[in-house]
Design a protein around this motif. Structure first.
Motif, PDB file in Angstrom:
ATOM      1  N   LEU A 277       0.824  -1.207   0.000  1.00  0.00           N
ATOM      2  CA  LEU A 277       0.000   0.000   0.000  1.00  0.00           C
ATOM      3  C   LEU A 277       0.860   1.261   0.000  1.00  0.00           C
ATOM      4  CD1 LEU A 277      -2.777  -1.077   2.549  1.00  0.00           C
ATOM      5  CD2 LEU A 277      -2.989  -0.912   0.058  1.00  0.00           C
ATOM      6  N   VAL A 278       1.918   1.251   0.800  1.00  0.00           N
ATOM      7  CA  VAL A 278       2.805   2.418   0.852  1.00  0.00           C
ATOM      8  C   VAL A 278       3.497   2.621  -0.494  1.00  0.00           C
ATOM      9  CG1 VAL A 278       4.919   3.352   1.895  1.00  0.00           C
ATOM     10  CG2 VAL A 278       3.152   2.318   3.340  1.00  0.00           C
ATOM     11  N   SER A 279       3.867   1.533  -1.131  1.00  0.00           N
ATOM     12  CA  SER A 279       4.608   1.607  -2.401  1.00  0.00           C
ATOM     13  C   SER A 279       3.709   1.777  -3.610  1.00  0.00           C
ATOM     14  CB  SER A 279       5.471   0.345  -2.564  1.00  0.00           C
ATOM     15  OG  SER A 279       6.395   0.226  -1.494  1.00  0.00           O
ATOM     16  N   GLY A 280       2.392   1.835  -3.385  1.00  0.00           N
ATOM     17  CA  GLY A 280       1.469   2.063  -4.498  1.00  0.00           C
ATOM     18  C   GLY A 280       1.162   0.838  -5.318  1.00  0.00           C
ATOM     19  N   ARG A 281       1.429  -0.352  -4.765  1.00  0.00           N
ATOM     20  CA  ARG A 281       1.123  -1.594  -5.473  1.00  0.00           C
ATOM     21  C   ARG A 281      -0.209  -2.161  -5.008  1.00  0.00           C
ATOM     22  NH1 ARG A 281       6.524  -2.673  -3.930  1.00  0.00           N
ATOM     23  NH2 ARG A 281       5.692  -3.911  -2.218  1.00  0.00           N
ATOM     24  N   THR A 282      -0.824  -2.938  -5.846  1.00  0.00           N
ATOM     25  CA  THR A 282      -2.009  -3.677  -5.439  1.00  0.00           C
ATOM     26  C   THR A 282      -1.558  -4.897  -4.637  1.00  0.00           C
ATOM     27  OG1 THR A 282      -3.216  -3.004  -7.414  1.00  0.00           O
ATOM     28  CG2 THR A 282      -4.036  -4.940  -6.233  1.00  0.00           C
ATOM     29  N   PRO A 283      -2.020  -5.062  -3.399  1.00  0.00           N
ATOM     30  CA  PRO A 283      -1.604  -6.227  -2.599  1.00  0.00           C
ATOM     31  C   PRO A 283      -1.930  -7.538  -3.297  1.00  0.00           C
ATOM     32  CG  PRO A 283      -2.642  -4.587  -1.205  1.00  0.00           C
ATOM     33  CD  PRO A 283      -2.855  -4.130  -2.630  1.00  0.00           C
ATOM     34  N   GLU A 284      -1.164  -8.555  -2.944  1.00  0.00           N
ATOM     35  CA  GLU A 284      -1.319  -9.866  -3.582  1.00  0.00           C
ATOM     36  C   GLU A 284      -2.567 -10.602  -3.121  1.00  0.00           C
ATOM     37  OE1 GLU A 284       3.195 -11.305  -4.409  1.00  0.00           O
ATOM     38  OE2 GLU A 284       2.595 -11.245  -2.306  1.00  0.00           O
ATOM     39  N   ILE A 285      -3.169 -10.161  -2.012  1.00  0.00           N
ATOM     40  CA  ILE A 285      -4.405 -10.805  -1.558  1.00  0.00           C
ATOM     41  C   ILE A 285      -5.526  -9.768  -1.531  1.00  0.00           C
ATOM     42  CG2 ILE A 285      -3.204 -12.527  -0.170  1.00  0.00           C
ATOM     43  CD1 ILE A 285      -4.132 -10.913   2.304  1.00  0.00           C
ATOM     44  N   ASP A 286      -6.734 -10.266  -1.564  1.00  0.00           N
ATOM     45  CA  ASP A 286      -7.918  -9.420  -1.502  1.00  0.00           C
ATOM     46  C   ASP A 286      -8.044  -8.863  -0.085  1.00  0.00           C
ATOM     47  OD1 ASP A 286     -10.384  -8.229  -1.694  1.00  0.00           O
ATOM     48  OD2 ASP A 286     -11.491 -10.094  -2.100  1.00  0.00           O
ATOM     49  N   LEU A 287      -8.178  -7.539   0.045  1.00  0.00           N
ATOM     50  CA  LEU A 287      -8.293  -6.908   1.359  1.00  0.00           C
ATOM     51  C   LEU A 287      -9.744  -6.730   1.797  1.00  0.00           C
ATOM     52  CD1 LEU A 287      -5.515  -4.155   1.245  1.00  0.00           C
ATOM     53  CD2 LEU A 287      -5.365  -6.556   1.935  1.00  0.00           C
ATOM     54  N   GLU A 288     -10.680  -7.288   1.068  1.00  0.00           N
ATOM     55  CA  GLU A 288     -12.091  -7.162   1.441  1.00  0.00           C
ATOM     56  C   GLU A 288     -12.303  -7.716   2.854  1.00  0.00           C
ATOM     57  OE1 GLU A 288     -15.942  -8.158   2.457  1.00  0.00           O
ATOM     58  OE2 GLU A 288     -14.552  -9.755   1.896  1.00  0.00           O
ATOM     59  N   GLY A 289     -12.930  -6.898   3.693  1.00  0.00           N
ATOM     60  CA  GLY A 289     -13.248  -7.337   5.044  1.00  0.00           C
ATOM     61  C   GLY A 289     -12.110  -7.258   6.031  1.00  0.00           C
ATOM     62  N   LEU A 290     -10.944  -6.750   5.625  1.00  0.00           N
ATOM     63  CA  LEU A 290      -9.797  -6.667   6.535  1.00  0.00           C
ATOM     64  C   LEU A 290      -9.569  -5.253   7.077  1.00  0.00           C
ATOM     65  CD1 LEU A 290      -7.190  -8.912   4.650  1.00  0.00           C
ATOM     66  CD2 LEU A 290      -8.890  -9.590   6.348  1.00  0.00           C
ATOM     67  N   GLY A 291     -10.280  -4.271   6.555  1.00  0.00           N
ATOM     68  CA  GLY A 291     -10.023  -2.897   6.921  1.00  0.00           C
ATOM     69  C   GLY A 291     -10.959  -2.367   8.010  1.00  0.00           C
ATOM     70  N   LEU A 292     -10.675  -1.149   8.450  1.00  0.00           N
ATOM     71  CA  LEU A 292     -11.489  -0.500   9.471  1.00  0.00           C
ATOM     72  C   LEU A 292     -12.901  -0.220   8.971  1.00  0.00           C
ATOM     73  CD1 LEU A 292     -11.541   0.853  12.301  1.00  0.00           C
ATOM     74  CD2 LEU A 292     -10.720   2.944  11.196  1.00  0.00           C
ATOM     75  N   GLN A 293     -13.061  -0.131   7.663  1.00  0.00           N
ATOM     76  CA  GLN A 293     -14.338   0.235   7.077  1.00  0.00           C
ATOM     77  C   GLN A 293     -15.460  -0.738   7.462  1.00  0.00           C
ATOM     78  OE1 GLN A 293     -11.539  -0.298   5.462  1.00  0.00           O
ATOM     79  NE2 GLN A 293     -10.928   1.582   4.379  1.00  0.00           N
ATOM     80  N   ARG A 294     -15.115  -1.982   7.763  1.00  0.00           N
ATOM     81  CA  ARG A 294     -16.164  -2.956   8.085  1.00  0.00           C
ATOM     82  C   ARG A 294     -16.894  -2.628   9.375  1.00  0.00           C
ATOM     83  NH1 ARG A 294     -11.341  -5.663   9.711  1.00  0.00           N
ATOM     84  NH2 ARG A 294     -11.472  -6.779  11.710  1.00  0.00           N
ATOM     85  N   PHE A 295     -16.316  -1.769  10.203  1.00  0.00           N
ATOM     86  CA  PHE A 295     -16.952  -1.408  11.469  1.00  0.00           C
ATOM     87  C   PHE A 295     -17.733  -0.095  11.381  1.00  0.00           C
ATOM     88  CE2 PHE A 295     -13.301  -4.026  12.838  1.00  0.00           C
ATOM     89  CZ  PHE A 295     -13.990  -5.021  13.498  1.00  0.00           C
ATOM     90  N   SER A 296     -17.753   0.525  10.235  1.00  0.00           N
ATOM     91  CA  SER A 296     -18.447   1.808  10.113  1.00  0.00           C
ATOM     92  C   SER A 296     -19.949   1.615  10.282  1.00  0.00           C
ATOM     93  CB  SER A 296     -18.171   2.443   8.746  1.00  0.00           C
ATOM     94  OG  SER A 296     -18.639   1.611   7.710  1.00  0.00           O
ATOM     95  N   GLY A 297     -20.529   2.441  11.128  1.00  0.00           N
ATOM     96  CA  GLY A 297     -21.963   2.378  11.365  1.00  0.00           C
ATOM     97  C   GLY A 297     -22.413   1.230  12.243  1.00  0.00           C
ATOM     98  N   VAL A 298     -21.452   0.496  12.824  1.00  0.00           N
ATOM     99  CA  VAL A 298     -21.825  -0.660  13.675  1.00  0.00           C
ATOM    100  C   VAL A 298     -21.585  -0.310  15.126  1.00  0.00           C
ATOM    101  CG1 VAL A 298     -21.348  -3.048  14.209  1.00  0.00           C
ATOM    102  CG2 VAL A 298     -21.212  -2.272  11.856  1.00  0.00           C
TER     103      VAL A 298
END
Length: 421
Positions: free
Chosen positions: A400-421
């Motif tokens: 992420l820092v280097s501007g590359r797309t990570p090798e794995i799917d980040l769906e569900g791993l971020g802080l965003q999943r807790f928004s509104g909960v």
């Protein structure tokens, strides 16, 4: 780019190395005198993708209620304490106790665990790093038919998600690990083998990773306590410690259970709560009586790992806030069950008890990735799987820092999943 990593446990040190390998200038800040001297210091030593089953599940609330009155219970939870952070965390935890949520959370945790294990293998091949590693898998043992049946059901779920396990009879378990012969004579009913999982000394690993990172120019600032994080217009400007002020382009929060306290300066609420874990470490007096494979006792909720001429025994979870005091009552079951399972390993006169705060999220999935603060990334909330997920989490941050797309799917791993909960 200059990146400041806040925290130098196994998560922070691996993050620093991954960033340095990408050519970034890296500064690491930690209040301890060296790497991995808190949560990662004397953990269960397992690199265990097989433990991706989340704590939150359909049967957990009732089990936790029954354990509430038992001082030696594997999970100690006392909701009558004045502890608003625990209550808020607990409400989110309960929402994750459905079969559907448990399945989703298992997939997310396993996704990162399997990826991280592969990244660790690559590091070992690249650097020949040594950390008392044992590469013979993890053996899960069961004492009752009901628990064994439940374990096999969980193994089927893991297999569909990419983690095969072998089902073993008691005789199979003993052939694989002769030190279990004593247990097989009494109440061992079967086992499951995760052949690709590993074990090793997380603190030693972190120290060796620190050396690799330092050789690439990483600046480790030891014995410095972060006192304030200064931000303006949605960006961190600088971090104040008790000794200096650190400015950087990007900041990575990897402070384990203390991440929520640091994030508070920025107006971020992180759903991370400490789960205190305990361990003992004994010198092995009779090598042939000690396990050579890392073992998880699924009935006692304990793990046993061989670290050279020592045996680490770890287990229990205590949801009692940021209290780092060691309770002897919580140590006693570790000693008692170690003696019962491996009576000839040691005289158990010196057990070197330890406890540490593991940063748990309500869904047992770490929080990795971007935040509403433009130059802040999170790498925290790994719970009991920090050692398991460290290398993969670090690689994602570096991508992420280097501007590359990570090798794995980040769906569900971020802080965003807790928004509104």
């Amino acid at each position: 780019m200059h990146v400041a990593v806040l925290g130098a446990g196994v998560i922070g040190t691996t993050t620093a190395l991954a960033l340095a390998e990408d050519g970034h200038r890296v500064t690491v800040i930690d209040r301890q005198a060296g790497p991995a001297l808190e949560t990662s210091f004397a953990n269960g030593a397992q690199i265990s993708a097989c433990h991706a089953k989340p704590w939150a599940g359909p049967g957990t609330p009732w089990q936790a209620f029954k354990w509430m009155w038992q001082p030696e219970a594997p999970l100690l939870f006392r909701p009558w304490r004045w502890d608003p952070p625990l209550w808020a965390w607990g409400m989110r935890f309960l929402r994750n106790c459905t079969p559907g949520r448990a399945r989703v959370n298992m997939e997310r945790a396993l996704r990162m665990s399997l990826y991280s294990r592969a990244v660790l293998v690559a590091l070992r091949q690249r650097t020949n790093i040594q950390y008392s590693q044992v590469l013979q898998g993890i053996l899960h043992i069961y004492r009752t038919p009901e628990e064994f049946a439940e374990g096999q059901k969980n193994a089927e779920n893991l297999a569909t998600l990419g983690l095969p396990q072998d089902v073993l009879s008691p005789a199979d378990c003993v052939r694989l690990e002769p030190a279990l012969a004593h247990a097989a004579k009494h109440d061992l009913v079967g086992g499951l083998m995760s052949p690709a999982d590993e074990s090793g000394d997380a603190q030693l690993f972190s120290a060796e990773v620190m050396k690799l990172a330092a050789a690439r120019g990483v600046d480790f600032r030891w014995s410095e306590t972060i006192t304030r994080i200064e931000s303006d217009r949605g960006q961190i400007q600088r971090v104040h410690t008790n000794l200096v002020v650190v400015e950087a382009d990007i900041f990575v929060l990897a402070a384990g259970s203390y991440s929520p306290m640091l994030a508070r300066d920025l107006g971020l609420k992180l759903p991370v709560y400490p789960a205190k874990g305990y361990s003992i470490t004994v010198e092995i007096d009779t090598p042939e009586a000690a396990p050579t494979i890392s073992i998880t006792d699924e009935t006692r909720y304990m793990v046993f790992s061989r670290l050279g001429n020592k045996m680490r025994v770890a287990g229990t979870a205590e949801l009692t806030g940021w209290d780092t005091r060691l309770d002897p009552v919580r140590v006693d079951p570790l000693i008692r069950n170690a003696k019962a399972l491996f009576p000839k390993v040691s005289d158990y006169a010196e057990v070197n008890p330890w406890c540490g705060l593991r940063p748990a999220t309500p869904d047992s999935v770490p929080i990795i990735g971007t935040t509403p603060i433009g130059n802040l990334l999170l790498n925290t909330g790994h719970g009991t799987l920090g050692w398991t997920m460290a290398m993969g989490s670090a690689r994602v941050i570096a991508d992420l820092v280097s501007g590359r797309t990570p090798e794995i799917d980040l769906e569900g791993l971020g802080l965003q999943r807790f928004s509104g909960v």
